[in-house]
Enzyme design. Structure first.
Site, short mmCIF file in Angstrom:
data_model
loop_
_atom_site.label_atom_id
_atom_site.label_comp_id
_atom_site.label_asym_id
_atom_site.label_seq_id
_atom_site.Cartn_x
_atom_site.Cartn_y
_atom_site.Cartn_z
CD GLU A 36 -2.88 -1.25 2.32
OE1 GLU A 36 -2.76 -0.44 3.25
OE2 GLU A 36 -3.76 -2.13 2.30
CD GLU A 41 -4.64 -8.03 1.60
OE1 GLU A 41 -5.53 -7.33 2.10
OE2 GLU A 41 -3.43 -7.76 1.70
C1 XIL Z 1 -6.48 -6.59 8.11
C2 XIL Z 1 -6.79 -7.80 8.99
O1 XIL Z 1 -7.66 -8.66 8.29
C3 XIL Z 1 -7.42 -7.36 10.28
O2 XIL Z 1 -7.58 -8.46 11.17
C4 XIL Z 1 -6.57 -6.28 10.96
O3 XIL Z 1 -7.24 -5.80 12.09
C5 XIL Z 1 -6.29 -5.13 10.00
O4 XIL Z 1 -5.70 -5.64 8.81
N1 XIL Z 1 -5.04 -4.78 3.55
C6 XIL Z 1 -4.03 -5.57 4.03
C7 XIL Z 1 -4.31 -6.51 5.15
O5 XIL Z 1 -2.94 -5.61 3.43
O6 XIL Z 1 -3.17 -6.73 5.95
C8 XIL Z 1 -5.45 -6.01 6.01
O7 XIL Z 1 -5.75 -7.02 6.99
C9 XIL Z 1 -6.64 -5.70 5.16
C10 XIL Z 1 -6.33 -4.61 4.16
#
Ligand code: XIL
Length: 377
Positions: free
Chosen positions: A160, A265
């Site tokens: 990111e 994701e």
């Molecule tokens: C999220 C997790 O799923 C949560 O449990 C945590 O509280 C916050 O992070 N982008 C990413 C992930 O790269 O690491 C994030 O994961 C979601 C958005």
């Protein structure tokens, strides 16, 4: 009716019985097909593992993960705030257990993530000097990527780093070190963990403006002699707006730039997005609002049908471009685990994954398996 042990298999039942999980799977009909078998020749199919699953507290989901998926990503346990809580102090225990899980089940193990502005330990957020931040980056990457060398097969090296318009996010790394911190992070990871696949990971990078920023990063890395193997499109989408055309254009553009694409994701929210509501402030108190949490008592068939349709269309596209795609990873095993129950508004009931709150495969699961069988790509 078949006995439960026949339905889920002897190994599964012993895990579940010992966890007292019968009620959660009593009515489950174990699907014969598994995602990892059906997509075996296409791409890896993965899931994110939560701390509860890694620690064995959520045995149903851990069982599904091992049976259905060929790859895992640590949902939180490898992030800096967990693994490197104080300067020079590393906590590898949970992440080691995550790796053990993957090795035990012969899974492809993904490391998430080395350099990210979020979930940083407080000592990093306080760093002001270029030298100290450079030192942190080097020590963090050398220690963490080095610790898992040979075990973690792919790292989300930088996560990111971009704004929506494709410019660099004003993170502590960019602010302090300038844009070349990305090159440095990739080179350090390559040195600490030679041979590991190196990815840049971000959300909304299927959208044209942000995609331009990613293409610049790829070019810059290559020009600087750093290796980048792939781009992770996070894939946090919504049934109201699944950007199929942008996804296709981006897969093609990234492949043309000489890298693989992973969907890293994946989840498809069925709930309204507060940012689309005019004047809606995410911090406003929506918690008990029916408007923002309409399916707390169950998902209507019409919405569930939309979700299925989105997954079918998406997988049709991914299969069409399977030569460019290394992996498709869901952000969680089942709807109970999903971070989308608590983000961007806490305490909602979302339904974004292929397995429901009881670990039962949904229609979307069956339909993407059917799609693959029918099309026989
Ligand atoms: C999220 C997790 O799923 C949560 O449990 C945590 O509280 C916050 O992070 N982008 C990413 C992930 O790269 O690491 C994030 O994961 C979601 C958005």
């Amino acid at each position: 009716m078949k006995t439960v042990s026949k339905i889920i298999g002897i190994a599964g039942i012993s895990i579940l019985a010992s966890a007292g999980c019968h009620s959660r799977i009593r009515h489950t009909k174990e699907p014969e097909e598994t995602l990892k078998n059906i997509f075996h020749n296409d791409f890896l199919i993965g899931t994110a593992l939560s701390s509860d699953q890694i620690e064995g507290k959520d045995k149903v989901a851990a069982y599904i993960a091992a049976r259905q998926f060929s790859a895992i990503t640590a949902e939180n346990s490898m992030k800096a705030e967990h693994i490197h809580p104080r300067w020079g102090e590393y906590k590898f225990e949970l992440a080691d257990r995550y790796v053990d899980f993957g090795q035990k089940h012969a899974m492809y193990i993904v490391g998430h993530t080395l350099i990210w502005h979020s979930q940083l330990p407080s000592f990093v957020s306080k760093i002001r000097s270029v030298d100290s931040l450079n030192k942190y980056m080097e020590q963090h990457i050398v220690s963490v990527a080095g610790h898992f060398v040979g075990k973690v097969k792919s790292w989300d090296v930088v996560n990111e780093a971009l704004n929506e318009d494709g410019t660099y996010r004003n993170s502590i790394f960019y602010r302090t070190l300038g844009e070349d911190y990305i090159i440095r992070a990739f080179k350090l990871t390559e040195k600490a963990a030679p041979g590991t696949a190196l990815y840049y990971n971000d959300y909304n990078i299927e959208r044209p403006k942000k995609r331009t920023g990613v293409l610049k990063i790829i070019k810059k890395l290559k020009a600087a002699g750093a290796r980048i193997d792939g781009i992770g499109i996070q894939g946090h989408w919504n049934i109201h707006d699944l950007p199929l055309e942008d996804i296709e254009q981006s897969i093609i553009a990234y492949a043309n730039a000489g890298v693989k694409v992973a969907i890293t994701e994946l989840d498809i929210s069925v709930l309204p997005n507060p940012w689309n509501l005019q004047g809606a402030d995410v911090n406003q108190n929506f918690e008990n609002s029916w408007v923002m949490n309409p399916y707390a008592d169950g998902l209507p068939d019409s919405v569930s049908g939309k979700l299925t349709n989105c997954y079918v269309q998406l997988f049709r596209l991914l299969l069409k471009h399977k030569d460019k795609i290394s992996r498709v990873t869901f952000w969680g095993v089942d709807d109970r685990q999903s971070w989308l129950n608590d983000w961007p508004i806490k305490g909602r009931t979302n339904y974004p994954l292929l397995f429901d709150r009881n670990g039962i495969p949904k229609d979307a699961f069956h339909k993407i398996i059917q799609l693959k069988k029918q099309q026989n790509f």
